[in-house]
Design a protein around this motif. Structure first.
Motif, PDB file in Angstrom:
ATOM      1  N   PHE A  32       0.846  -1.200   0.000  1.00  0.00           N
ATOM      2  CA  PHE A  32       0.000   0.000   0.000  1.00  0.00           C
ATOM      3  C   PHE A  32       0.871   1.235   0.000  1.00  0.00           C
ATOM      4  N   SER A  97       4.579  -6.054   2.472  1.00  0.00           N
ATOM      5  CA  SER A  97       3.850  -5.225   3.433  1.00  0.00           C
ATOM      6  C   SER A  97       2.354  -5.556   3.446  1.00  0.00           C
ATOM      7  N   TYR A 101       0.280  -8.957   4.606  1.00  0.00           N
ATOM      8  CA  TYR A 101      -0.899  -9.139   5.487  1.00  0.00           C
ATOM      9  C   TYR A 101      -1.911 -10.040   4.778  1.00  0.00           C
ATOM     10  N   ARG A 135      -3.530   6.493  11.328  1.00  0.00           N
ATOM     11  CA  ARG A 135      -4.211   6.236  10.043  1.00  0.00           C
ATOM     12  C   ARG A 135      -5.383   7.210   9.856  1.00  0.00           C
ATOM     13  N   LEU A 193      -6.736  -1.330   6.754  1.00  0.00           N
ATOM     14  CA  LEU A 193      -5.468  -1.690   7.403  1.00  0.00           C
ATOM     15  C   LEU A 193      -5.579  -1.504   8.918  1.00  0.00           C
TER      16      LEU A 193
HETATM   17  C1  MLT Z   1       2.511  -1.099   2.856  1.00  0.00           C
HETATM   18  O1  MLT Z   1       3.607  -0.864   2.307  1.00  0.00           O
HETATM   19  O2  MLT Z   1       1.720  -1.929   2.385  1.00  0.00           O
HETATM   20  C2  MLT Z   1       2.118  -0.299   4.073  1.00  0.00           C
HETATM   21  O3  MLT Z   1       3.228   0.311   4.633  1.00  0.00           O
HETATM   22  C3  MLT Z   1       1.401  -1.163   5.077  1.00  0.00           C
HETATM   23  C4  MLT Z   1       0.902  -0.419   6.251  1.00  0.00           C
HETATM   24  O4  MLT Z   1       0.740   0.810   6.180  1.00  0.00           O
HETATM   25  O5  MLT Z   1       0.639  -1.075   7.276  1.00  0.00           O
END
Ligand code: MLT
Length: 272
Positions: A32, A97, A101, A135, A193
């Protein structure tokens, strides 16, 4: 790059599929707020030997958003629906990242669909209350000041200081990926997220080989977070990528690709 689009799970997914007939499949999931083009150098390095697939998560790149609220679970359903539509029973899965997840949630819920995982610059923890608050502040700032300002500020966090000075092309391309993403997708994904569940307690159940890679100077998901996952996953190896921050595949593609190819070949020989 062979690009296609397909409707799965009620939205249109844009993907690349570079096939070596009958070869093992590797699917890449971007972080992201990027898109599938972040994997171009990895695709090039693997496509002579593997079927290499990259795709845009809904709301990013050329995939549309669909109508549902974004969640990591929805992104996992999208991934598995794409695999079904492309008739891929089992695959290697590489996520950076946010892609990590998704990969960790996918293996928890669809263990039989994956030969091995590559987890890059990611971690297994959920957002702390402070991270959630940050966030929400980011969402507020994107709405107030726009995506361009957000892109300029986040780039400083993504890249290692040396990369900022030297990797001019990569920075420009990452900036373009960010500004190409709609404000709505950025904000909806930030919310998703912040709501994601931890996966640390599930790592002991992973029973496929896992390669964990992390940029030595990753400020977002630092090497200590990678070490924690390494300790919890039975069959895992950890590689720290020198001269790289959070985007280790772009900042040191030589080292990243070398580790990736060695790992995939070793699993390939044993299991496929
Ligand atoms: C990503 O690179 O996907 C983000 O840094 C993930 C995040 O913000 O947790």
């Amino acid at each position: 790059m062979n690009s296609f689009s397909i409707t799965v799970n009620n939205h249109i997914v844009s993907y690349t599929d570079n096939s070596k007939y009958g070869a093992p499949v590797i699917i890449f999931i971007h972080g992201f707020p990027f898109n599938k083009s972040m994997w171009n150098l990895q695709v090039e390095s693997l496509l002579d030997y593997y079927r290499v697939i990259t795709y845009d998560i809904r709301g990013f790149g050329n995939s549309d958003t669909g109508n549902e609220d974004f969640t990591i679970e929805l992104f996992v359903k999208d991934l598995v629906s794409l695999m079904d539509a492309l008739k891929i029973d089992k695959t290697f899965l590489c996520g950076l990242s946010m892609g990590g997840y998704i990969a960790l949630n996918a293996i928890e819920n669809y263990a039989g669909r994956f030969n091995a995982l590559i987890l890059s610059d990611t971690h297994c923890i959920a957002d702390t209350p402070e991270a959630k608050e940050k966030r929400m502040k980011t969402i507020e700032n994107i709405r107030k000041y726009g995506v361009e300002k957000y892109a300029d500020e986040s780039i400083k966090l993504f890249f290692a200081p040396d990369s900022i000075a030297e990797r001019v092309e990569e920075i420009a391309s990452v900036r373009e990926m960010i500004v190409k993403t709609s404000e709505k997708s950025l904000c909806n994904t930030l919310r998703a997220l912040s709501l994601r569940k931890e996966t640390c307690s599930k790592l002991k159940d992973i029973n496929v080989p896992v390669l964990i890679m992390v940029g030595k100077e990753d400020k977002i998901t630092p090497p200590a977070a990678a070490q924690l996952m390494h300790e919890k996953i039975n069959d895992s190896s950890l590689k720290i990528i020198e001269r790289a921050g959070h985007l280790s595949n772009l900042e040191n593609p030589e080292e990243f690709n070398d580790q990736l190819k060695k790992f995939v070949a070793s699993v390939d020989v044993i299991r496929i």
